[in-house]
Design an enzyme around this catalytic site. Sequence first.
Site, PDB file in Angstrom:
ATOM      1  N   ASP A 121      36.020 -21.154  12.576  1.00  0.00           N
ATOM      2  CA  ASP A 121      35.034 -20.212  12.647  1.00  0.00           C
ATOM      3  C   ASP A 121      35.117 -19.778  11.351  1.00  0.00           C
ATOM      4  O   ASP A 121      35.976 -20.416  10.426  1.00  0.00           O
ATOM      5  CB  ASP A 121      35.198 -18.676  12.937  1.00  0.00           C
ATOM      6  CG  ASP A 121      35.899 -18.324  12.914  1.00  0.00           C
ATOM      7  OD1 ASP A 121      37.305 -18.644  12.917  1.00  0.00           O
ATOM      8  OD2 ASP A 121      36.176 -16.953  12.429  1.00  0.00           O
TER       9      ASP A 121
ATOM     10  N   GLU B  30      39.060 -16.985  14.093  1.00  0.00           N
ATOM     11  CA  GLU B  30      39.882 -16.185  13.225  1.00  0.00           C
ATOM     12  C   GLU B  30      39.452 -15.487  12.175  1.00  0.00           C
ATOM     13  O   GLU B  30      40.270 -13.907  11.990  1.00  0.00           O
ATOM     14  CB  GLU B  30      40.499 -17.317  13.193  1.00  0.00           C
ATOM     15  CG  GLU B  30      42.323 -17.147  12.053  1.00  0.00           C
ATOM     16  CD  GLU B  30      42.213 -16.418  10.594  1.00  0.00           C
ATOM     17  OE1 GLU B  30      42.786 -16.844   9.905  1.00  0.00           O
ATOM     18  OE2 GLU B  30      40.893 -16.895  10.004  1.00  0.00           O
TER      19      GLU B  30
END
Length: 419
Positions: free
Chosen positions: A90, A185
Amino acid sequence: MSKFEINNISDFSVSERFQRYVQIDTQSDASSPTCPSTEKQKNLGNLLVEELLALGISDAAMDENGYVYATIPSNSTKKVPTICFCSHMDTSPDSSGKDVKPLVHHDYQGQDLVLPDDNSIIIKYSEHPDLANQIGHNIITASGTTLLGADDKAGIAEIMDAARLLMKHPEIKHGDIKILFTPDEEIGRGVDKADLKRLAADYAYTMDGEKAGTIEDETFSADGATLTIHGVSVHPGFAKGKMQSAIKIASAIIEALPQDRLSPESTNKKDGFVHPTNISGTVEKAEIHFIIRDHLTANLVKHESELEAIAKSIVAQYPNCSYTFEVKEQYRNMKEILDQYPQIMEIGIEAITRAGMKAERRSIRGGTDGSRLSFMGLPCPNIFAGGHAFHGKQEWVSEQDMQKAVLTILHVASLWEEK
């Protein structure tokens, strides 16, 4: 394969991979309750699985939560610890990751980089000290309207290229090498649903750091706090002496926070901070979300007590109002675990040295998936991925630094077998 022969590898694919990956929008969303928080992260996960399978890594797969797992089988006759390399898919919610246009600035010579889609976005040599180390390198940026995504698609590209080279060069001896790509994350949920039994690794390294040659074994310890203010709502036409606005009380609390300390804007190195990240609400009820950070875990309670004392003193000025204060643990300083396993850092440092760099041991003013993995039983320091100016439109990475990261991964794998 000798260290000279590993360093002699020149057929890198890391830059091409990176430029392909950053064009896939994988921005995470803290307001979403799902895992992954955005379904589009699986678009990158599916591509990575396809590429791993094409390399001959037969067990590559993505689970229902968006985690990608793969194994490069041992080619050694020794009993070698199983090592995992991990990066997150991400990108930060702080800046758009949609329609990223990667640009390569070849043979950089110290000039300011003006990004073409927004000429006001300038990566200035004077403001980015690490550009001094990039003369002659190929610098990759976005076009000016988005972040780049080097955090952490540089790490993903490096692991993928290292996997290709390990499969291509069986003369590089290694034990079982595990690959883990995680979602979310950037919103603190990167390993919430990681299956460590399925991963079956002894030690790990995240490829999620900044400057080439750095390795990090210390992070912040982190908590999140939610302060909820309950005000008194009255029709504004009849509010005199009655209305007590939760919005205004929340604003007063934020205004009362220390400015010269305990703030991201006024702290560095090992200083901790209290940072309001979001405020929302109405006259009747308002919420402020905070992140609390310090390298010393014990200091978190001190910072939280000071924050609550400020809130209590402000709310006390409004006799019909009240507040609640909730703290949740987010992650802890991985140094508390890694100090128990010195060989992990020793091999990381030697790998960086063998890859032709001066190794620099650092602390992170932040956290990584490795922070939580370490406390989940998988000790995990953080190796550089080469990106700079994360989470914004000035983000950049050097193609040559990514190649050095690939070599570092190969040396880590080789050193665990050699030792």
